[in-house]
Structure formats: structure tokens, C-alpha cells
Write a protein that holds these residues in place. Structure first.
Motif, PDB file in Angstrom:
ATOM      1  N   ASP A  44       0.779  -1.217   0.102  1.00  0.00           N
ATOM      2  CA  ASP A  44      -0.217   0.119  -0.050  1.00  0.00           C
ATOM      3  C   ASP A  44       0.798   1.145  -0.012  1.00  0.00           C
ATOM      4  OD1 ASP A  44      -1.801   2.131   0.877  1.00  0.00           O
ATOM      5  OD2 ASP A  44      -2.984   0.888   1.918  1.00  0.00           O
ATOM      6  N   ARG A  76       1.135   0.982  13.331  1.00  0.00           N
ATOM      7  CA  ARG A  76       1.147  -0.350  14.141  1.00  0.00           C
ATOM      8  C   ARG A  76       2.613  -0.500  14.370  1.00  0.00           C
ATOM      9  NH1 ARG A  76       0.477  -4.991  15.966  1.00  0.00           N
ATOM     10  NH2 ARG A  76      -0.973  -6.568  15.343  1.00  0.00           N
ATOM     11  N   GLY A 163      -0.660 -14.119   9.868  1.00  0.00           N
ATOM     12  CA  GLY A 163      -1.015 -12.617  10.402  1.00  0.00           C
ATOM     13  C   GLY A 163      -0.388 -11.648   9.488  1.00  0.00           C
ATOM     14  N   CYS A 164      -0.647 -10.379   9.755  1.00  0.00           N
ATOM     15  CA  CYS A 164      -0.161  -9.283   8.777  1.00  0.00           C
ATOM     16  C   CYS A 164      -0.170  -7.891   9.821  1.00  0.00           C
ATOM     17  CB  CYS A 164      -0.915  -9.030   7.649  1.00  0.00           C
ATOM     18  SG  CYS A 164      -0.805  -7.582   6.817  1.00  0.00           S
ATOM     19  N   ARG A 166      -0.299  -5.001   9.098  1.00  0.00           N
ATOM     20  CA  ARG A 166      -1.375  -4.022   8.670  1.00  0.00           C
ATOM     21  C   ARG A 166      -2.522  -4.636   9.316  1.00  0.00           C
ATOM     22  NH1 ARG A 166      -1.538  -5.522   4.108  1.00  0.00           N
ATOM     23  NH2 ARG A 166      -3.438  -6.536   3.471  1.00  0.00           N
ATOM     24  N   GLU A 167      -2.786  -5.525   9.712  1.00  0.00           N
ATOM     25  CA  GLU A 167      -4.159  -6.112  10.096  1.00  0.00           C
ATOM     26  C   GLU A 167      -4.061  -6.448  11.852  1.00  0.00           C
ATOM     27  OE1 GLU A 167      -4.875  -9.408   8.145  1.00  0.00           O
ATOM     28  OE2 GLU A 167      -5.356  -8.408   6.021  1.00  0.00           O
ATOM     29  N   GLY A 168      -3.508  -5.334  12.664  1.00  0.00           N
ATOM     30  CA  GLY A 168      -3.267  -5.485  13.913  1.00  0.00           C
ATOM     31  C   GLY A 168      -4.463  -5.526  14.939  1.00  0.00           C
TER      32      GLY A 168
END
Length: 168
Positions: A44, A76, A163-164, A166-168
Motif C-alpha cells: 500500500d 502499528r 498474520g499481517c 497491517r491487520e493488527g
């Protein structure tokens, strides 16, 4: 040991001018040196990923982490555990060699899974990615040939699993 442990931070930050300076300055003001720093674009364009390696005692590290978390550009922040993460560095190293040494250097490349990326009548440039200790060992094996120059990236890291950051 000195009471200082190696810590890895992975941060998703806004891709804006000055964020690298603010982050590194915050750590420097605490009197700590960054052992490794890697910054790159992400999938992104609005964000960059920063991977920072530093040595600090637990109390100081938690303070640094808290201060970094307060920065407006930090989206994050997570501490990476070396055993639960994939950590890699890139090494480019130029060594002296003549044509008689090419086979033995090729054998080293094969053992370490390195690549020859440039060759002249008096030098070779090699590329290797891996964990820091693998790169250190490869460098030690090449010292007898004569290291002309080298460049080494900082650690890049991702958490294992699906997991990522960005997706915390």
C-alpha cells in the motif's frame, strides 16, 4: 551479559517525509544505537515498513516502544520474536580473485547458496541473503581472498504465519 538484549521492532508507518528522521532521532536521544534499520515501501503506497534491530535492557526497550507508539505517523508497532519471525539480510561483497581461484569461490557459493553477480579478471562480486550469522560466516570465509568492499542491508523481517502487520 551486559543486561542488554537484542530486540526487533516492526513498524507500519505513514509514507511521509521526515518519519525516518523522527523515529531514529527518538531512539538516539535515549542514548541507544540502532544496530540495523531497514525501510521499504509496502503493498500500500500510503505506508512504509520499518524493521529496527537494537540492543537495550528490557525497561529501556519498553520505554522506546511506548515513545514510538505515540508518534503520529506510526500506524502499528510490534516487537518481533526472532524464533517466530523470518529475519533476513542481503550482502553484496566484492573480493579479489584471479581465474585460478574461481572454482574454489564457486564451491563456497554453492555451500552458502550465494550468487556471482559480477566478475572481472581480478575481482568477483557475490550476493547472499540469509540470517546475520550466515552472512558473518561467509564474510569470514572470503577474507583470505581480500575484501575490496561490501554492502550489507539491515534486517528485514516478517512474522511467521498468516498474520499481517497491517491487520493488527
Amino acid at each position: 551479559m551486559t543486561g542488554q538484549d537484542k530486540h526487533y521492532l516492526s513498524m507500519l508507518v505513514e509514507n511521509v517525509a521526515g518519519v525516518l528522521s523522527r523515529i531514529s532521532g527518538l531512539i538516539a536521544r535515549r542514548g541507544y544505537n540502532i544496530d540495523s534499520l531497514s525501510v521499504c515501501a509496502t503493498e500500500d503506497a500510503r505506508y512504509s515498513r520499518m524493521t529496527i534491530e537494537l540492543q537495550a535492557d528490557e525497561r529501556t526497550f519498553k520505554q522506546i516502544q511506548a515513545q514510538l507508539g505515540k508518534q503520529a505517523e506510526v500506524v502499528r508497532l510490534v516487537e518481533l520474536n526472532a524464533s517466530d519471525s523470518v529475519l533476513r539480510e542481503l550482502l553484496l561483497i566484492k573480493i579479489r580473485c584471479d581465474k585460478t581461484q574461481i572454482p574454489e569461490i564457486a564451491d563456497l557459493n554453492s555451500i552458502y547458496k550465494a550468487k556471482t553477480v559480477d566478475i572481472t579478471s581480478s575481482s568477483m562480486t557475490l550476493e547472499l541473503t540469509g540470517k546475520a550469522d550466515k552472512l558473518d560466516s561467509f564474510i569470514d570465509m572470503l577474507r583470505p581472498y581480500g575484501i575490496i568492499e561490501m554492502a550489507r542491508s539491515g534486517s528485514s523481517a516478517l512474522q511467521r504465519g498468516s498474520g499481517c502487520l497491517r491487520e493488527g
